[in-house]
Scaffold this motif. Structure first.
Motif, PDB file in Angstrom:
ATOM      1  N   GLU A 138       0.822  -1.210   0.000  1.00 56.88           N
ATOM      2  CA  GLU A 138       0.000   0.000   0.000  1.00 56.88           C
ATOM      3  C   GLU A 138       0.861   1.269   0.000  1.00 56.88           C
ATOM      4  OE1 GLU A 138      -3.883   1.799   2.320  1.00 56.88           O
ATOM      5  OE2 GLU A 138      -2.517   0.490   3.435  1.00 56.88           O
ATOM      6  N   ARG A 139       1.888   1.309   0.831  1.00 58.57           N
ATOM      7  CA  ARG A 139       2.744   2.495   0.948  1.00 58.57           C
ATOM      8  C   ARG A 139       3.507   2.758  -0.350  1.00 58.57           C
ATOM      9  NH1 ARG A 139       7.852   2.793   1.876  1.00 58.57           N
ATOM     10  NH2 ARG A 139       8.001   0.682   2.680  1.00 58.57           N
ATOM     11  N   THR A 140       4.103   1.693  -0.932  1.00 60.55           N
ATOM     12  CA  THR A 140       4.882   1.898  -2.156  1.00 60.55           C
ATOM     13  C   THR A 140       3.968   2.250  -3.332  1.00 60.55           C
ATOM     14  OG1 THR A 140       4.937  -0.488  -2.645  1.00 60.55           O
ATOM     15  CG2 THR A 140       6.797   0.448  -1.391  1.00 60.55           C
ATOM     16  N   ALA A 141       2.762   1.715  -3.329  1.00 57.86           N
ATOM     17  CA  ALA A 141       1.802   2.061  -4.382  1.00 57.86           C
ATOM     18  C   ALA A 141       1.407   3.538  -4.279  1.00 57.86           C
ATOM     19  CB  ALA A 141       0.573   1.162  -4.286  1.00 57.86           C
ATOM     20  N   GLN A 142       1.159   4.005  -3.060  1.00 54.03           N
ATOM     21  CA  GLN A 142       0.829   5.424  -2.871  1.00 54.03           C
ATOM     22  C   GLN A 142       1.992   6.316  -3.302  1.00 54.03           C
ATOM     23  OE1 GLN A 142      -0.195   5.085   1.285  1.00 54.03           O
ATOM     24  NE2 GLN A 142      -2.397   5.082   0.843  1.00 54.03           N
ATOM     25  N   GLU A 143       3.222   5.899  -2.986  1.00 49.02           N
ATOM     26  CA  GLU A 143       4.399   6.655  -3.422  1.00 49.02           C
ATOM     27  C   GLU A 143       4.451   6.726  -4.943  1.00 49.02           C
ATOM     28  OE1 GLU A 143       8.241   5.399  -1.982  1.00 49.02           O
ATOM     29  OE2 GLU A 143       7.398   4.853  -0.045  1.00 49.02           O
ATOM     30  N   SER A 144       4.189   5.609  -5.594  1.00 48.83           N
ATOM     31  CA  SER A 144       4.246   5.549  -7.057  1.00 48.83           C
ATOM     32  C   SER A 144       3.251   6.520  -7.696  1.00 48.83           C
ATOM     33  CB  SER A 144       3.969   4.121  -7.542  1.00 48.83           C
ATOM     34  OG  SER A 144       3.988   4.068  -8.953  1.00 48.83           O
ATOM     35  N   ILE A 145       2.027   6.476  -7.228  1.00 49.90           N
ATOM     36  CA  ILE A 145       1.010   7.390  -7.770  1.00 49.90           C
ATOM     37  C   ILE A 145       1.413   8.831  -7.497  1.00 49.90           C
ATOM     38  CG2 ILE A 145      -1.395   8.136  -7.590  1.00 49.90           C
ATOM     39  CD1 ILE A 145      -1.030   5.446  -9.057  1.00 49.90           C
ATOM     40  N   ARG A 146       1.930   9.115  -6.303  1.00 47.94           N
ATOM     41  CA  ARG A 146       2.338  10.481  -5.952  1.00 47.94           C
ATOM     42  C   ARG A 146       3.472  10.977  -6.850  1.00 47.94           C
ATOM     43  NH1 ARG A 146       4.291   9.853  -1.179  1.00 47.94           N
ATOM     44  NH2 ARG A 146       6.433  10.116  -1.809  1.00 47.94           N
TER      45      ARG A 146
ATOM     46  N   ALA B 193      -2.820  -6.954  -1.979  1.00 45.07           N
ATOM     47  CA  ALA B 193      -4.179  -6.527  -2.338  1.00 45.07           C
ATOM     48  C   ALA B 193      -4.348  -5.034  -2.058  1.00 45.07           C
ATOM     49  CB  ALA B 193      -5.208  -7.341  -1.551  1.00 45.07           C
ATOM     50  N   ALA B 194      -3.712  -4.548  -0.990  1.00 42.40           N
ATOM     51  CA  ALA B 194      -3.813  -3.118  -0.659  1.00 42.40           C
ATOM     52  C   ALA B 194      -3.153  -2.264  -1.746  1.00 42.40           C
ATOM     53  CB  ALA B 194      -3.179  -2.844   0.702  1.00 42.40           C
ATOM     54  N   ALA B 195      -2.046  -2.736  -2.316  1.00 43.75           N
ATOM     55  CA  ALA B 195      -1.397  -2.011  -3.418  1.00 43.75           C
ATOM     56  C   ALA B 195      -2.330  -1.962  -4.627  1.00 43.75           C
ATOM     57  CB  ALA B 195      -0.074  -2.675  -3.804  1.00 43.75           C
ATOM     58  N   ARG B 196      -2.948  -3.081  -4.960  1.00 43.16           N
ATOM     59  CA  ARG B 196      -3.869  -3.111  -6.107  1.00 43.16           C
ATOM     60  C   ARG B 196      -5.031  -2.154  -5.891  1.00 43.16           C
ATOM     61  NH1 ARG B 196      -2.143  -8.412  -5.791  1.00 43.16           N
ATOM     62  NH2 ARG B 196      -3.954  -9.108  -4.607  1.00 43.16           N
ATOM     63  N   GLU B 197      -5.495  -2.035  -4.661  1.00 36.76           N
ATOM     64  CA  GLU B 197      -6.598  -1.110  -4.371  1.00 36.76           C
ATOM     65  C   GLU B 197      -6.152   0.335  -4.579  1.00 36.76           C
ATOM     66  OE1 GLU B 197     -10.507   0.056  -3.231  1.00 36.76           O
ATOM     67  OE2 GLU B 197      -9.628  -1.737  -4.105  1.00 36.76           O
TER      68      GLU B 197
ATOM     69  N   VAL C  53      -7.991   2.994  -7.255  1.00 38.71           N
ATOM     70  CA  VAL C  53      -8.772   4.185  -6.895  1.00 38.71           C
ATOM     71  C   VAL C  53      -8.014   5.514  -6.920  1.00 38.71           C
ATOM     72  CG1 VAL C  53     -10.380   2.829  -5.496  1.00 38.71           C
ATOM     73  CG2 VAL C  53      -8.433   3.928  -4.395  1.00 38.71           C
ATOM     74  N   GLU C  54      -6.685   5.505  -6.814  1.00 36.06           N
ATOM     75  CA  GLU C  54      -5.966   6.773  -6.667  1.00 36.06           C
ATOM     76  C   GLU C  54      -5.457   7.439  -7.945  1.00 36.06           C
ATOM     77  OE1 GLU C  54      -3.169   7.038  -3.464  1.00 36.06           O
ATOM     78  OE2 GLU C  54      -4.526   6.046  -2.065  1.00 36.06           O
ATOM     79  N   PRO C  55      -5.364   6.729  -9.084  1.00 39.00           N
ATOM     80  CA  PRO C  55      -4.918   7.430 -10.297  1.00 39.00           C
ATOM     81  C   PRO C  55      -5.885   8.544 -10.687  1.00 39.00           C
ATOM     82  CG  PRO C  55      -4.732   5.073 -10.595  1.00 39.00           C
ATOM     83  CD  PRO C  55      -5.504   5.299  -9.311  1.00 39.00           C
ATOM     84  N   ASP C  56      -5.350   9.564 -11.356  1.00 43.58           N
ATOM     85  CA  ASP C  56      -6.141  10.685 -11.845  1.00 43.58           C
ATOM     86  C   ASP C  56      -6.268  10.554 -13.360  1.00 43.58           C
ATOM     87  OD1 ASP C  56      -7.221  13.073 -12.695  1.00 43.58           O
ATOM     88  OD2 ASP C  56      -5.885  14.324 -11.489  1.00 43.58           O
ATOM     89  N   PRO C  57      -7.452  10.155 -13.858  1.00 47.10           N
ATOM     90  CA  PRO C  57      -7.626   9.968 -15.299  1.00 47.10           C
ATOM     91  C   PRO C  57      -7.361  11.235 -16.113  1.00 47.10           C
ATOM     92  CG  PRO C  57      -9.477   9.035 -14.095  1.00 47.10           C
ATOM     93  CD  PRO C  57      -8.650   9.810 -13.107  1.00 47.10           C
ATOM     94  N   ALA C  58      -7.427  12.389 -15.482  1.00 44.48           N
ATOM     95  CA  ALA C  58      -7.133  13.633 -16.201  1.00 44.48           C
ATOM     96  C   ALA C  58      -5.640  13.754 -16.517  1.00 44.48           C
ATOM     97  CB  ALA C  58      -7.592  14.835 -15.378  1.00 44.48           C
ATOM     98  N   LEU C  59      -4.803  13.043 -15.757  1.00 51.48           N
ATOM     99  CA  LEU C  59      -3.350  13.122 -15.955  1.00 51.48           C
ATOM    100  C   LEU C  59      -2.731  11.783 -16.363  1.00 51.48           C
ATOM    101  CD1 LEU C  59      -2.511  15.390 -12.903  1.00 51.48           C
ATOM    102  CD2 LEU C  59      -2.513  16.052 -15.312  1.00 51.48           C
TER     103      LEU C  59
ATOM    104  N   GLY D  15      -7.505  -8.149 -13.781  1.00 51.20           N
ATOM    105  CA  GLY D  15      -8.734  -8.938 -13.725  1.00 51.20           C
ATOM    106  C   GLY D  15      -9.552  -8.791 -12.467  1.00 51.20           C
ATOM    107  N   ILE D  16      -8.927  -8.684 -11.339  1.00 47.42           N
ATOM    108  CA  ILE D  16      -9.655  -8.682 -10.071  1.00 47.42           C
ATOM    109  C   ILE D  16     -10.335  -7.345  -9.819  1.00 47.42           C
ATOM    110  CG2 ILE D  16      -9.441  -8.997  -7.573  1.00 47.42           C
ATOM    111  CD1 ILE D  16      -9.081 -11.566  -9.215  1.00 47.42           C
ATOM    112  N   HIS D  17      -9.582  -6.270  -9.881  1.00 47.44           N
ATOM    113  CA  HIS D  17     -10.119  -4.930  -9.628  1.00 47.44           C
ATOM    114  C   HIS D  17      -9.497  -3.959 -10.617  1.00 47.44           C
ATOM    115  CE1 HIS D  17     -12.046  -6.112  -5.907  1.00 47.44           C
ATOM    116  NE2 HIS D  17     -10.936  -6.671  -5.517  1.00 47.44           N
ATOM    117  N   PRO D  18     -10.051  -3.818 -11.805  1.00 46.39           N
ATOM    118  CA  PRO D  18      -9.434  -2.932 -12.797  1.00 46.39           C
ATOM    119  C   PRO D  18      -9.315  -1.491 -12.288  1.00 46.39           C
ATOM    120  CG  PRO D  18     -11.240  -4.200 -13.750  1.00 46.39           C
ATOM    121  CD  PRO D  18     -11.266  -4.438 -12.269  1.00 46.39           C
ATOM    122  N   PRO D  19      -8.206  -0.833 -12.605  1.00 50.24           N
ATOM    123  CA  PRO D  19      -8.016   0.569 -12.217  1.00 50.24           C
ATOM    124  C   PRO D  19      -9.012   1.500 -12.896  1.00 50.24           C
ATOM    125  CG  PRO D  19      -5.933  -0.465 -12.799  1.00 50.24           C
ATOM    126  CD  PRO D  19      -7.020  -1.409 -13.212  1.00 50.24           C
TER     127      PRO D  19
END
Length: 139
Positions: free
Chosen positions: A40-48, A75-79, A83-89, A111-115
């Protein structure tokens, strides 16, 4: 582990588990460190890192993500990626998985939870880059 040639790319950032590059004006790349864990933490860093780069430029970009280097993804990273990407960018995520494991992780991710942004899996960087370019230019 397949080598990812980044010599012609401009480095734009780094997180705990990946380097980030501008491949060209409307395409950025996430190159995870070899055999890294994605939580979850590394995924949030990546999006940021991605949004911090794109927001001041007011530019949409396709995002290449090299899946073969990821050892585990929670699973937390996939979530976070769902939900956190910005489709405008972030126009899309083009997942590059050349190995069976990389393709399995990428397929599971999609497959499980598409972005919220279009996401597809590709066997080669060239295929992923072509699609990312098209998505980044689409309205």
């Amino acid at each position: 582990m397949p080598t990812i040639e980044t010599a012609g790319w401009a480095k734009i950032g780094q997180s705990t588990n990946a380097d980030f590059f501008e491949v060209e004006e409307r395409v950025i790349a996430v190159v995870p460190f070899d055999r890294c864990d994605d939580n979850e933490r590394t995924a949030q860093e990546s999006i940021r890192v991605q949004l911090d780069y794109l927001r001041p430029l007011k530019r949409r970009a396709g995002v290449l993500v090299f899946m073969d280097r990821i050892l585990t993804q929670s699973a937390a990273a996939r979530e976070v990626y769902r939900v956190e990407p910005d489709p405008a960018l972030q126009a899309c995520f083009a997942l590059v998985g050349g190995t069976m494991f990389g393709r399995a992780v990428g397929s599971f991710f999609i497959g499980i939870h598409p972005p919220r942004v279009p996401t597809r899996l590709f066997a080669t960087t060239e295929e992923a880059l072509a699609w990312a370019r098209l998505r980044a230019e689409a309205p």
